[in-house]
Design an enzyme around this catalytic site. Structure first.
Site, mmCIF file in Angstrom:
data_model
loop_
_atom_site.group_PDB
_atom_site.id
_atom_site.type_symbol
_atom_site.label_atom_id
_atom_site.label_comp_id
_atom_site.label_asym_id
_atom_site.label_seq_id
_atom_site.Cartn_x
_atom_site.Cartn_y
_atom_site.Cartn_z
ATOM 1 N N HIS A 1 0.834 -1.204 0.000
ATOM 2 C CA HIS A 1 0.000 0.000 0.000
ATOM 3 C C HIS A 1 0.873 1.261 0.000
ATOM 4 O O HIS A 1 0.681 2.159 -0.826
ATOM 5 C CB HIS A 1 -0.924 -0.026 1.222
ATOM 6 C CG HIS A 1 -1.839 1.136 1.296
ATOM 7 N ND1 HIS A 1 -3.076 1.151 0.698
ATOM 8 C CD2 HIS A 1 -1.708 2.344 1.899
ATOM 9 C CE1 HIS A 1 -3.664 2.301 0.928
ATOM 10 N NE2 HIS A 1 -2.853 3.056 1.653
ATOM 11 N N GLU A 2 1.817 1.304 0.907
ATOM 12 C CA GLU A 2 2.685 2.490 1.015
ATOM 13 C C GLU A 2 3.595 2.629 -0.201
ATOM 14 O O GLU A 2 3.897 3.742 -0.634
ATOM 15 C CB GLU A 2 3.495 2.447 2.309
ATOM 16 C CG GLU A 2 2.659 2.420 3.577
ATOM 17 C CD GLU A 2 1.605 3.515 3.685
ATOM 18 O OE1 GLU A 2 1.781 4.599 3.094
ATOM 19 O OE2 GLU A 2 0.598 3.282 4.373
ATOM 20 N N HIS B 1 1.819 4.621 -2.794
ATOM 21 C CA HIS B 1 1.902 6.070 -2.588
ATOM 22 C C HIS B 1 3.261 6.600 -3.035
ATOM 23 O O HIS B 1 3.347 7.617 -3.732
ATOM 24 C CB HIS B 1 1.689 6.423 -1.111
ATOM 25 C CG HIS B 1 0.311 6.167 -0.605
ATOM 26 N ND1 HIS B 1 -0.825 6.635 -1.221
ATOM 27 C CD2 HIS B 1 -0.110 5.471 0.487
ATOM 28 C CE1 HIS B 1 -1.886 6.258 -0.536
ATOM 29 N NE2 HIS B 1 -1.482 5.535 0.493
#
Length: 151
Positions: free
Chosen positions: A19-20, A23
């Site tokens: 997920h990170e 980003h």
């Protein structure tokens, strides 16, 4: 017992890392420098640099994650929206990559990965704010509202 430990110490941190990384990948596409990913909370147990991104693993790796950027310029609302959608997008993409190995009618780590990644991806698209923390959905919604207002 071993299954539970594997879920909390392998599957959950991996999903947060993916997920990170979404980003950070979107931030790098928008020329953001000096990115950082943190997995978990508490004292750091590992810290390393991977392709210009500082990655920090903390002692309790299953309690969330974060990414941050050292901005040398202010991002546009459009850039903020794209960076915010990167995390949920990577969660959905990772599900598509794991689906061929998924056995939905019996216990497997691929099933846990799919369910947890889907949970993280969807929950982060819901716009909400808790104190100073806000979801990716909140960032996307406020950025889009500001884009529409500025036109």
């Amino acid at each position: 017992m071993l299954d539970t430990l594997m879920f909390f110490y392998v599957v959950v941190p991996l999903v947060h890392l993916i997920h990170e990384a979404g980003h950070v990948s979107m931030a790098k596409l928008h020329k953001v420098k000096k990115t950082e990913i943190g997995i978990g909370i508490g004292p750091k147990i590992a810290d390393f640099n991977l392709k210009g991104t500082q990655i920090r693993i903390n002692i309790i790796p299953f309690l969330g994650g974060y990414s941050s950027n050292d901005l040398t310029r202010e991002l546009s609302h459009k850039e903020i929206a794209w960076i915010s959608i990167g995390g949920p997008f990577f969660n959905i993409l990772s599900i598509l990559l794991v689906l061929p190995f998924w056995t939905p009618f019996q216990f497997s780590f691929s099933a846990l990965f799919v369910y947890f990644s889907l949970w993280i991806g969807i929950i982060n698209l819901i716009p909400f704010k808790l104190g100073e923390k806000c979801s990716d959905g909140w960032q996307i919604a406020t950025s889009l509202i500001k884009l529409v207002k500025n036109r």
